[in-house]
Design a protein around this motif. Structure first.
Motif, PDB file in Angstrom:
ATOM      1  N   ILE A   1     -23.442  10.224 -77.588  1.00 31.76           N
ATOM      2  CA  ILE A   1     -24.896  10.439 -77.537  1.00 31.76           C
ATOM      3  C   ILE A   1     -25.428   9.477 -76.478  1.00 31.76           C
ATOM      4  O   ILE A   1     -25.496   8.277 -76.674  1.00 31.76           O
TER       5      ILE A   1
ATOM      6  N   THR B   1     -28.508  17.169 -87.872  1.00 28.69           N
ATOM      7  CA  THR B   1     -27.053  16.969 -87.822  1.00 28.69           C
ATOM      8  C   THR B   1     -26.306  18.258 -87.491  1.00 28.69           C
ATOM      9  O   THR B   1     -25.265  18.201 -86.846  1.00 28.69           O
TER      10      THR B   1
ATOM     11  N   LEU C   1     -26.319  18.390 -83.840  1.00 26.57           N
ATOM     12  CA  LEU C   1     -25.357  17.443 -83.250  1.00 26.57           C
ATOM     13  C   LEU C   1     -23.936  18.001 -83.335  1.00 26.57           C
ATOM     14  O   LEU C   1     -23.152  17.880 -82.388  1.00 26.57           O
TER      15      LEU C   1
ATOM     16  N   VAL D   1     -26.386  14.888 -75.728  1.00 25.25           N
ATOM     17  CA  VAL D   1     -24.965  14.752 -76.054  1.00 25.25           C
ATOM     18  C   VAL D   1     -24.133  15.063 -74.811  1.00 25.25           C
ATOM     19  O   VAL D   1     -24.284  16.128 -74.201  1.00 25.25           O
TER      20      VAL D   1
END
Lengths: 340, 151, 120
Positions: free
Chosen positions: A15, A113, A116, A172
């Protein structure tokens, strides 16, 4: 494959930068507001409607995250994000503004999440050099859709939660030294313990959080003590208590500062926000400010982010259905946390 | 942990509703609203040509006007958080339900938004009021026709 | 006159206590609670009990939403007395027009004047 629903990222995507844009209530009442990158002093963020303001927050967070990573929009490959409004139009419009290839994700408040995890997969597959991933919510836009008009008077119980106005976006990238990297993701199952009270979401979500927690730890071969922080998304005061009870009844050691909940802490446990905060922006805003910063400063070496989501709709609730819930976990490591 | 054990634990952890306190606050809030209504009624009786029976109508309209101001300035939801049913049961609560929905849906335009959503919350009260009144009045009218009861 | 304020306070307060019991004990939503109260008002007037309550408590009985049900039944019965069964339908809004027309009117005005704001 490590275990069903568990992804181990061999390439350790990083990240690279994070950004949070938030509204006036968050500015005034959240102890995290100093770590947010942009704060508005009106709910409308200079727009005409709540939904446009919602979109603006996402656009801002995307732009700020790119800035902080020292990149421009042309360096980004994908946008992966979601929110709670019908058909996720704020994210869709923000995606139109950025012009990026876009995947809208709906995991309710667990979107931070799940986004992610999706971004890390893109990176792991070599399909991307930079993915913008995140989630957002806007109090007025969400409340009027899921509950009542903002100015409608009704008595909220102590277990109610307050939807935050915030967007959190992470950039990311493939692995880079010096930045938190994503080691493992556990995709949540949908857990339904038959709870039906939409004003007690924390209690509905706690079993989902525990399910993912157990699966993640078993797959990682880890104990809670191996993590510097285990931070759930928006269980609030009630849900957090229930989650901890479930964990300790199953023999896990539940101790002090290690166990956090973004929703419970979001408004500094101010009783005028009842059991705490909720909303897709809640976990995103805390993960992509406080938790990230602490990792960068070296305070956290290994962190477990577990955003929880209540997958109900106003329709399913009115038809008397229970509240199906999920929780997606992301494990971040930094420096020596890798060898633990 | 199975559903039943969890549900027991959930009931232990979730804070109990402070029933006594809530009832007192509802009584106080509702009482004050009705006492204000009584004041408005006297106003119409003294300064205008209304009787005790007819003053009800302008009183209700005035109370809804007050509810509009309180709703618009964001005060009604605070009163409701304190008073619970004390602010929902009086006609001001009915007004608040319609007014808040009208304000909220302004962004969808006056026809589809304001017009289409104004009765979103309060509509069911009108529907059930009208239907129950119809049934009650129908039964009574039939009973009177058969001489079972008088008007 | 002071006594009439006190009576309005107590009677109106008691209506709200019933509402709060429906909220907290019966666990009903505000919508369900208000519908039950409106229906009870309509039924009470069918037995001729609500008007005496208004005579006794004034605003304590006219301000709670039960009075809306009462006036609907009352209007219907008044017309039924004059015109028979047809009056049941035509008389419904005879008495109670002010509450609904005021709410529509002020609702519309409010939508012109105000915007909702999230404040804890």
């Amino acid at each position: 494959m490590v275990a069903r629903g568990v992804i181990r990222f061999g390439s350790r995507p990083a990240i690279r930068a994070v950004a949070v844009a938030a509204g006036p209530t968050e500015n005034k009442h959240s102890p995290f507001s100093l770590q947010f990158d942009r704060l508005y002093d009106s709910d409308l963020c200079g727009q005409k409607t709540n939904e446009q303001a919602h979109r603006k927050l996402i656009e801002d967070a995307c732009g700020l995250a790119l800035n902080k990573a020292g990149k421009t929009i042309s360096d980004a490959d994908y946008l992966v994000c979601g929110d709670l409004v019908n058909e996720m139009t704020p994210s869709n419009f923000a995606a139109a503004t950025t012009g990026l290839p876009y995947v809208g994700l709906f995991s309710a408040c667990a979107t931070s999440t799940s986004a992610l995890a999706y971004a890390a997969l893109l990176s792991e597959a070599g399909a991307s050099t930079l993915v913008l991933a995140g989630a957002a919510s806007h109090h007025n836009a969400i409340e009027r859709q899921f509950r009542y008009p903002i100015e409608y008077g009704f008595q909220k119980p102590q277990n109610a939660q307050w939807t935050v106005t915030a967007a959190g976006i992470a950039a990311v990238t493939p692995h880079e030294e010096g930045y938190p990297s994503i080691r493992q993701a556990t995709i949540g199952r949908v857990v339904d313990y038959g709870l039906t009270d939409p004003l007690n979401m924390g209690a509905a979500m706690a079993p989902a959080a525990f399910d993912t927690f157990r699966r993640h730890l078993e797959a990682a071969g880890a104990e809670p003590e191996d993590y510097d922080v285990i931070i759930t998304g928006d269980l609030g005061a009630i849900g957090t208590q229930l989650f901890r009870n479930m964990a300790s009844e199953s023999g896990y050691t539940v101790d002090g500062d290690r166990w956090r909940d973004a929703g419970k802490e979001f408004y500094g446990e101010d009783p005028s926000f009842f059991a705490g905060a909720s909303g897709a922006g809640c976990s995103a805003a805390v993960y992509f400010s406080d938790v990230y910063n602490r990792m960068m400063e070296g305070e956290y070496r290994r962190a477990l982010l577990m955003a929880t989501g209540a997958l109900l709709s106003p329709l399913s609730f009115q038809q008397g259905e229970s509240i199906p819930c999920t929780c997606h976990a992301i494990e971040l490591v930094m420096g020596e946390g890798e060898s633990r | 942990m199975d559903r039943q054990a969890y549900s027991q634990m959930e009931q232990q952890v979730t804070p109990k509703v402070p029933l006594g306190l809530n009832l007192m606050k509802a009584f106080l809030t509702g009482g004050i609203i009705c006492a204000i209504g009584e004041g408005v009624m006297y106003f119409y009786m003294y300064f205008f040509d209304f009787t005790e029976r007819t003053a009800g109508n302008p009183t209700v309209a005035t109370m809804i006007f007050i509810a509009m101001l309180l709703t618009g300035f964001g005060k009604y939801k605070r009163i409701a958080q304190f008073g619970g049913a004390g602010s929902a049961v009086p006609v001001t609560g009915f007004g608040n339900a319609m007014i808040s929905a009208a304000i909220e849906h302004r962004t969808e335009g006056y026809v589809l938004g304001v017009g289409g959503n104004m009765f979103k919350l309060a509509g069911s009260v009108i529907v059930f009021g009208v239907f129950s009144a119809f049934v009650v009045a129908l039964i009574k009218t039939i009973l009177v026709k058969f001489g079972v009861v008088g008007w | 006159m002071m006594a009439s304020f006190l009576i309005a306070f107590v009677v109106g307060g008691l209506f709200c206590v019933i509402g709060q019991l429906l909220f907290d004990v019966a666990k009903l939503s505000p919508g369900h609670t208000l519908c039950i109260l409106v229906v009870s008002g309509a039924v009470l007037d069918g037995f001729g009990l609500y008007e005496p309550l208004i005579d006794f408590a004034g605003a304590g009985a006219t301000i709670p939403i039960t009075s809306f049900g009462n006036s609907l039944t009352h209007g219907a019965l008044q017309e039924a007395e004059k015109h028979g069964l047809v009056g049941v339908i035509t008389g419904m809004f005879e008495v109670t027009s002010s509450g609904i027309s005021a709410a529509i009117l002020f609702g519309f005005i409010a939508s012109l004047l105000f915007r909702s704001k999230s404040r804890p």
